[in-house]
Scaffold this motif. Sequence first.
Motif, PDB file in Angstrom:
ATOM      1  N   ARG A 168      -8.218  27.794  12.690  1.00  0.00           N
ATOM      2  CA  ARG A 168      -7.277  27.420  13.755  1.00  0.00           C
ATOM      3  C   ARG A 168      -6.444  26.191  13.385  1.00  0.00           C
ATOM      4  N   ASP A 169      -6.807  25.554  12.295  1.00  0.00           N
ATOM      5  CA  ASP A 169      -6.082  24.361  11.852  1.00  0.00           C
ATOM      6  C   ASP A 169      -4.736  24.784  11.243  1.00  0.00           C
ATOM      7  N   PRO A 170      -3.630  24.313  11.817  1.00  0.00           N
ATOM      8  CA  PRO A 170      -2.321  24.740  11.288  1.00  0.00           C
ATOM      9  C   PRO A 170      -2.053  24.282   9.857  1.00  0.00           C
ATOM     10  N   PHE A 171      -2.853  23.308   9.382  1.00  0.00           N
ATOM     11  CA  PHE A 171      -2.624  22.808   8.018  1.00  0.00           C
ATOM     12  C   PHE A 171      -3.688  23.318   7.049  1.00  0.00           C
ATOM     13  N   PHE A 172      -4.263  24.478   7.404  1.00  0.00           N
ATOM     14  CA  PHE A 172      -5.233  25.115   6.502  1.00  0.00           C
ATOM     15  C   PHE A 172      -4.790  26.541   6.205  1.00  0.00           C
ATOM     16  N   THR A 173      -4.887  26.916   4.932  1.00  0.00           N
ATOM     17  CA  THR A 173      -4.649  28.299   4.541  1.00  0.00           C
ATOM     18  C   THR A 173      -5.560  28.583   3.361  1.00  0.00           C
ATOM     19  N   ASP A 174      -5.757  29.874   3.066  1.00  0.00           N
ATOM     20  CA  ASP A 174      -6.644  30.200   1.933  1.00  0.00           C
ATOM     21  C   ASP A 174      -5.974  29.951   0.580  1.00  0.00           C
ATOM     22  N   GLY A 175      -4.664  29.660   0.598  1.00  0.00           N
ATOM     23  CA  GLY A 175      -3.963  29.322  -0.635  1.00  0.00           C
ATOM     24  C   GLY A 175      -3.619  30.511  -1.515  1.00  0.00           C
ATOM     25  N   ILE A 176      -3.874  31.723  -1.032  1.00  0.00           N
ATOM     26  CA  ILE A 176      -3.599  32.910  -1.858  1.00  0.00           C
ATOM     27  C   ILE A 176      -2.106  33.233  -1.863  1.00  0.00           C
ATOM     28  N   LYS A 177      -1.516  33.235  -0.665  1.00  0.00           N
ATOM     29  CA  LYS A 177      -0.105  33.634  -0.570  1.00  0.00           C
ATOM     30  C   LYS A 177       0.831  32.597  -1.186  1.00  0.00           C
ATOM     31  N   HIS A 178       0.642  31.343  -0.807  1.00  0.00           N
ATOM     32  CA  HIS A 178       1.537  30.292  -1.288  1.00  0.00           C
ATOM     33  C   HIS A 178       0.666  29.124  -1.757  1.00  0.00           C
ATOM     34  N   SER A 179       0.446  29.073  -3.054  1.00  0.00           N
ATOM     35  CA  SER A 179      -0.523  28.100  -3.565  1.00  0.00           C
ATOM     36  C   SER A 179      -0.079  26.659  -3.352  1.00  0.00           C
ATOM     37  N   GLU A 180       1.229  26.448  -3.204  1.00  0.00           N
ATOM     38  CA  GLU A 180       1.732  25.075  -3.048  1.00  0.00           C
ATOM     39  C   GLU A 180       1.773  24.629  -1.594  1.00  0.00           C
ATOM     40  N   ARG A 181       1.460  25.521  -0.699  1.00  0.00           N
ATOM     41  CA  ARG A 181       1.611  25.175   0.714  1.00  0.00           C
ATOM     42  C   ARG A 181       0.275  25.006   1.402  1.00  0.00           C
ATOM     43  N   ASN A 182       0.262  24.158   2.399  1.00  0.00           N
ATOM     44  CA  ASN A 182      -0.957  23.947   3.164  1.00  0.00           C
ATOM     45  C   ASN A 182      -0.708  24.204   4.642  1.00  0.00           C
ATOM     46  N   VAL A 183      -0.090  25.319   4.944  1.00  0.00           N
ATOM     47  CA  VAL A 183       0.104  25.673   6.348  1.00  0.00           C
ATOM     48  C   VAL A 183      -0.376  27.096   6.595  1.00  0.00           C
ATOM     49  N   GLY A 184      -0.911  27.322   7.759  1.00  0.00           N
ATOM     50  CA  GLY A 184      -1.319  28.648   8.204  1.00  0.00           C
ATOM     51  C   GLY A 184      -1.158  28.661   9.712  1.00  0.00           C
ATOM     52  N   LEU A 185      -0.004  29.151  10.170  1.00  0.00           N
ATOM     53  CA  LEU A 185       0.378  28.904  11.561  1.00  0.00           C
ATOM     54  C   LEU A 185       0.014  30.006  12.536  1.00  0.00           C
ATOM     55  N   GLY A 186      -0.329  31.196  12.035  1.00  0.00           N
ATOM     56  CA  GLY A 186      -0.536  32.343  12.916  1.00  0.00           C
ATOM     57  C   GLY A 186      -1.524  32.075  14.040  1.00  0.00           C
ATOM     58  N   LEU A 187      -2.765  31.774  13.695  1.00  0.00           N
ATOM     59  CA  LEU A 187      -3.789  31.541  14.720  1.00  0.00           C
ATOM     60  C   LEU A 187      -3.519  30.263  15.502  1.00  0.00           C
ATOM     61  N   ALA A 188      -2.947  29.266  14.823  1.00  0.00           N
ATOM     62  CA  ALA A 188      -2.659  27.995  15.501  1.00  0.00           C
ATOM     63  C   ALA A 188      -1.635  28.203  16.623  1.00  0.00           C
ATOM     64  N   PHE A 189      -0.605  28.995  16.344  1.00  0.00           N
ATOM     65  CA  PHE A 189       0.390  29.318  17.384  1.00  0.00           C
ATOM     66  C   PHE A 189      -0.280  30.018  18.559  1.00  0.00           C
ATOM     67  N   LEU A 190      -1.131  30.984  18.232  1.00  0.00           N
ATOM     68  CA  LEU A 190      -1.784  31.778  19.277  1.00  0.00           C
ATOM     69  C   LEU A 190      -2.669  30.905  20.166  1.00  0.00           C
ATOM     70  N   THR A 191      -3.522  30.099  19.552  1.00  0.00           N
ATOM     71  CA  THR A 191      -4.447  29.302  20.364  1.00  0.00           C
ATOM     72  C   THR A 191      -3.685  28.253  21.194  1.00  0.00           C
ATOM     73  N   GLN A 192      -2.589  27.762  20.658  1.00  0.00           N
ATOM     74  CA  GLN A 192      -1.774  26.806  21.423  1.00  0.00           C
ATOM     75  C   GLN A 192      -1.196  27.486  22.675  1.00  0.00           C
ATOM     76  N   ALA A 193      -0.659  28.690  22.495  1.00  0.00           N
ATOM     77  CA  ALA A 193      -0.070  29.419  23.637  1.00  0.00           C
ATOM     78  C   ALA A 193      -1.143  29.786  24.661  1.00  0.00           C
ATOM     79  N   ILE A 194      -2.341  30.131  24.165  1.00  0.00           N
ATOM     80  CA  ILE A 194      -3.452  30.478  25.060  1.00  0.00           C
ATOM     81  C   ILE A 194      -3.860  29.244  25.879  1.00  0.00           C
ATOM     82  N   GLU A 195      -3.970  28.122  25.179  1.00  0.00           N
ATOM     83  CA  GLU A 195      -4.410  26.900  25.865  1.00  0.00           C
ATOM     84  C   GLU A 195      -3.425  26.477  26.950  1.00  0.00           C
ATOM     85  N   GLN A 196      -2.128  26.625  26.670  1.00  0.00           N
ATOM     86  CA  GLN A 196      -1.150  26.131  27.643  1.00  0.00           C
ATOM     87  C   GLN A 196      -0.957  27.092  28.820  1.00  0.00           C
TER      88      GLN A 196
END
Lengths: 191, 131
Positions: free
Chosen positions: A55-83
């Motif tokens: 759920r951490d927006p700054f965590f990803t498995d690093g497979i798709k984009h090795s230089e990036r540290n974002v994974g927004l899918g679940l983070a977006f969802l949980t944010q919308a659920i919470e609000q």
Amino acid sequence: MHRSICDFALDLVQNSIEAQAALVMFDFFETEEELTVFVADNGTGMTPDQLQKARDPFFTDGIKHSERNVGLGLAFLTQAIEQSGGEFEIDSREGQGTSVKFQFDKTNIDTPPVGSAANTFLAALTYPGEHEMVINRKFNNGADIYSYSLTRSELSEAVGGFETSGSLRLLRTYLRSQEGVSEEQAVSRKK
Amino acid sequence: MNLEELRKLREEQKQSLSRRNTDNKDIQIIVGMGTCGIAAGAKDTLEAFIQELEEQELSTVRVTQTGCMGLCYVEPTVEIVMPDMPDVIYGKVDPDVARKIIRKHIMNKTMVNDHVFDRPAADIVEEGGNQ
């Protein structure tokens, strides 16, 4: 941030496909008050540690984009659920798969719009890969009641694969007929 | 409509297709459908391409999806690969731009300059277009 609940659902389905699932189950159940989505796969799954970080927006498995540290899918969802006072559950086991269930209260003013189920199923079914996908759709708002199932391999065989514009057009027509959306209604809804 | 009716519709379209020009099978439209693309409306873009291709009677164009192309700031992004044109990645492709891409780039072999964000050399894009 995603615009519609359908966008959140599509993002989850893609997560399953990218987790090398052979089978993706996608339930999309809607009443007048609630929308419940359940996505389950038999893909790679996550370790308890990865699941905690998912759920951490700054965590990803690093497979798709090795230089990036974002994974927004679940983070977006949980944010919308919470609000908007919805519900969210995730379960994952390494080597066995992942399941996610979420529910939005459609009467809450902060709940995003539902979006187009037909367009979502079109994008979900035609995302490239050799996996199977089964979509279960139920709709009941008191006046309009319908339910149907879609199986990716059956539809692919019926329209001749999902790659050409001609076969996608056929699939689009079919999905709209299942949702009871005519071309005229689709145009007026967009306006 | 049931699956049998869908198969029948496919057969009918196959027959009418065989009477028409089918030289558009080397054209490929690749729609970026990562989280960034979805958030920017790529689902509607994909649907607009399918609808416009139908209206223009282009039935054998390959339309596929891919993940993030690395241009998250200009989503939805779409790559067009076709003979006699450079491979182009277009950005900010909403449904209206999707229709423009089919009419200009695919049918008239003219780039939609304001939405070119990658691939062709700078000297190919006319002055005023984004890169």
